[in-house]
Design an enzyme around this catalytic site. Structure first.
Site, PDB file in Angstrom:
ATOM      1  N   ASP A   1       0.882  -1.177   0.000  1.00 33.26           N
ATOM      2  CA  ASP A   1       0.000   0.000   0.000  1.00 33.26           C
ATOM      3  C   ASP A   1       0.911   1.217   0.000  1.00 33.26           C
ATOM      4  O   ASP A   1       1.523   1.538   1.030  1.00 33.26           O
ATOM      5  CB  ASP A   1      -0.882  -0.034   1.253  1.00 33.26           C
ATOM      6  CG  ASP A   1      -1.814   1.170   1.333  1.00 33.26           C
ATOM      7  OD1 ASP A   1      -1.642   2.132   0.549  1.00 33.26           O
ATOM      8  OD2 ASP A   1      -2.717   1.151   2.189  1.00 33.26           O
TER       9      ASP A   1
ATOM     10  N   ASN B   1       3.190   5.642 -10.402  1.00 31.35           N
ATOM     11  CA  ASN B   1       1.961   5.627 -11.191  1.00 31.35           C
ATOM     12  C   ASN B   1       0.680   5.520 -10.368  1.00 31.35           C
ATOM     13  O   ASN B   1      -0.335   6.098 -10.734  1.00 31.35           O
ATOM     14  CB  ASN B   1       2.030   4.460 -12.189  1.00 31.35           C
ATOM     15  CG  ASN B   1       0.691   4.190 -12.836  1.00 31.35           C
ATOM     16  OD1 ASN B   1       0.239   4.968 -13.683  1.00 31.35           O
ATOM     17  ND2 ASN B   1       0.024   3.133 -12.418  1.00 31.35           N
TER      18      ASN B   1
ATOM     19  N   TYR C   1      -8.618  15.393  -6.241  1.00 31.31           N
ATOM     20  CA  TYR C   1      -7.774  14.846  -7.312  1.00 31.31           C
ATOM     21  C   TYR C   1      -6.902  15.937  -7.944  1.00 31.31           C
ATOM     22  O   TYR C   1      -5.696  15.761  -8.125  1.00 31.31           O
ATOM     23  CB  TYR C   1      -8.692  14.202  -8.354  1.00 31.31           C
ATOM     24  CG  TYR C   1      -8.008  13.453  -9.463  1.00 31.31           C
ATOM     25  CD1 TYR C   1      -7.404  12.217  -9.228  1.00 31.31           C
ATOM     26  CD2 TYR C   1      -7.969  13.956 -10.760  1.00 31.31           C
ATOM     27  CE1 TYR C   1      -6.802  11.515 -10.252  1.00 31.31           C
ATOM     28  CE2 TYR C   1      -7.364  13.256 -11.788  1.00 31.31           C
ATOM     29  CZ  TYR C   1      -6.780  12.033 -11.533  1.00 31.31           C
ATOM     30  OH  TYR C   1      -6.173  11.332 -12.544  1.00 31.31           O
TER      31      TYR C   1
ATOM     32  N   LYS D   1      -2.840  16.154  -7.867  1.00 30.55           N
ATOM     33  CA  LYS D   1      -2.042  16.110  -9.099  1.00 30.55           C
ATOM     34  C   LYS D   1      -1.165  17.357  -9.233  1.00 30.55           C
ATOM     35  O   LYS D   1      -0.012  17.277  -9.667  1.00 30.55           O
ATOM     36  CB  LYS D   1      -2.960  15.951 -10.315  1.00 30.55           C
ATOM     37  CG  LYS D   1      -3.677  14.593 -10.364  1.00 30.55           C
ATOM     38  CD  LYS D   1      -2.683  13.444 -10.486  1.00 30.55           C
ATOM     39  CE  LYS D   1      -3.361  12.099 -10.584  1.00 30.55           C
ATOM     40  NZ  LYS D   1      -2.401  10.985 -10.721  1.00 30.55           N
TER      41      LYS D   1
HETATM   42  C1  BGC Z   1      -8.641  11.195 -15.058  1.00 30.08           C
HETATM   43  C2  BGC Z   1      -9.630  10.649 -16.045  1.00 30.08           C
HETATM   44  C3  BGC Z   1     -10.031  11.726 -17.043  1.00 30.08           C
HETATM   45  C4  BGC Z   1      -8.821  12.433 -17.630  1.00 30.08           C
HETATM   46  C5  BGC Z   1      -9.190  13.613 -18.511  1.00 30.08           C
HETATM   47  C6  BGC Z   1      -7.499  11.835 -15.793  1.00 30.08           C
HETATM   48  O1  BGC Z   1      -6.556  12.312 -14.910  1.00 30.08           O
HETATM   49  O2  BGC Z   1      -8.203  10.160 -14.191  1.00 30.08           O
HETATM   50  O3  BGC Z   1     -10.765  10.164 -15.353  1.00 30.08           O
HETATM   51  O4  BGC Z   1     -10.773  11.143 -18.099  1.00 30.08           O
HETATM   52  O5  BGC Z   1      -7.992  12.886 -16.590  1.00 30.08           O
HETATM   53  O6  BGC Z   1     -10.120  14.475 -17.933  1.00 30.08           O
END
Ligand code: BGC
Length: 265
Positions: free
Chosen positions: A64, A91, A163, A167
């Site tokens: 994990d 990743n 998210y 990122k």
């Molecule tokens: C996401 C996807 C999405 C893509 C473009 C990625 O980082 O995980 O779910 O389709 O970005 O928006």
């Protein structure tokens, strides 16, 4: 890519999706592939099996990556079994979407812990191994890292505050680590995928209406393939990219090009 032959390569989250394709690609390049997975043992086994079936070398290692003890044990196992590491592909990632006003701390932490803290922990342990491998008189890189981030390190995305923040954080983590480790010839780069068909978004591609919505955002006119990312990862990790560090390659069919502006401004 000759320089990847016999290299020891760890890919986190390699049981499915982009990680799996990256693992298969390094296998084809003759690397010794370490397929990390969380709980998809059978899928991970299938990946190592596929690499071996093509004459390659692969093992699976469960960990994990959001837990410090898990990551430390993973790298200790790699050191014991292989004596070192040449490439880390950071990743493993996840999404847990929610309207912002309903986003719980658990939603937030779940994504930050994997997509940002997990990348930190693996990068740190890889850096420690690489530093041990580094010798001052050597012109050769003692190791390279490739972070898999997302176009959403730059593009805000409603209902994915966790998210996008993770990122964007990973992107800056990558650059800072690249700056700090460049004097040791440790290269650190990222690939920012666009809409690649993987388990993370496959439902959106199945539904015709949401598929159309995605396709309108891709000037190049096709969804991304996991192999598109794998090719870029292999090249960035190879000696052919020896003078590249701290960079992000967007592999997104032009998603960053503000596609709507093609139809007037
Ligand atoms: C996401 C996807 C999405 C893509 C473009 C990625 O980082 O995980 O779910 O389709 O970005 O928006």
């Amino acid at each position: 890519m000759q320089s990847l032959n016999n290299k020891i390569v760890l890919i986190t989250g390699a049981a499915t999706g982009i990680g799996k394709a990256v693992a298969l690609r390094f296998g084809q390049e003759g690397s010794h592939v370490i397929v990390n997975y969380l709980d998809r043992k059978d899928d991970a086994e299938a990946v190592t099996g596929a690499i071996k079936a093509q004459g390659g070398s692969a093992v699976r290692m469960q960990a994990d990556i959001s837990r410090e003890d898990g990551v430390v044990s993973l790298f200790a196992a790699i050191r014991n079994q292989f004596g070192g590491l040449d490439v880390l592909v950071n990743n493993a990632g996840m999404q847990q979407d929610s309207d912002f006003i309903d986003m719980t701390l658990d939603d937030w932490n779940a994504v930050i812990n994997v997509d940002l803290t997990g990348h930190f922990l693996c990068a740190r342990e890889a850096a420690r191994l690489f530093m041990q491998q580094s010798s001052e008189d050597s012109e050769r890189s003692p190791g390279a890292m490739v972070f898999i981030t997302s176009v959403h390190q730059n593009i805000p995305w409603s209902r994915r505050a966790n998210y996008c923040a993770a990122k964007a954080g990973a992107a800056m983590l990558m650059k800072t680590v690249a700056q700090e480790l460049a004097p040791y010839k440790i290269r650190v780069n990222a690939i920012a995928p666009g809409a690649i068909k993987t388990p993370i978004n496959i439902e959106n591609f199945r539904d015709p209406e949401s598929r159309n919505k995605i396709m309108r955002k891709i000037p190049y006119g096709r969804p991304g393939k996991v192999e598109d990312i794998a090719a870029a990862a292999a090249w960035l990790a190879s000696d052919e990219a020896d003078y590249i560090t701290g960079e992000t390659i967007f592999v997104d069919g032009g998603m960053e090009l503000f596609a709507d502006f093609a139809h007037g401004g």
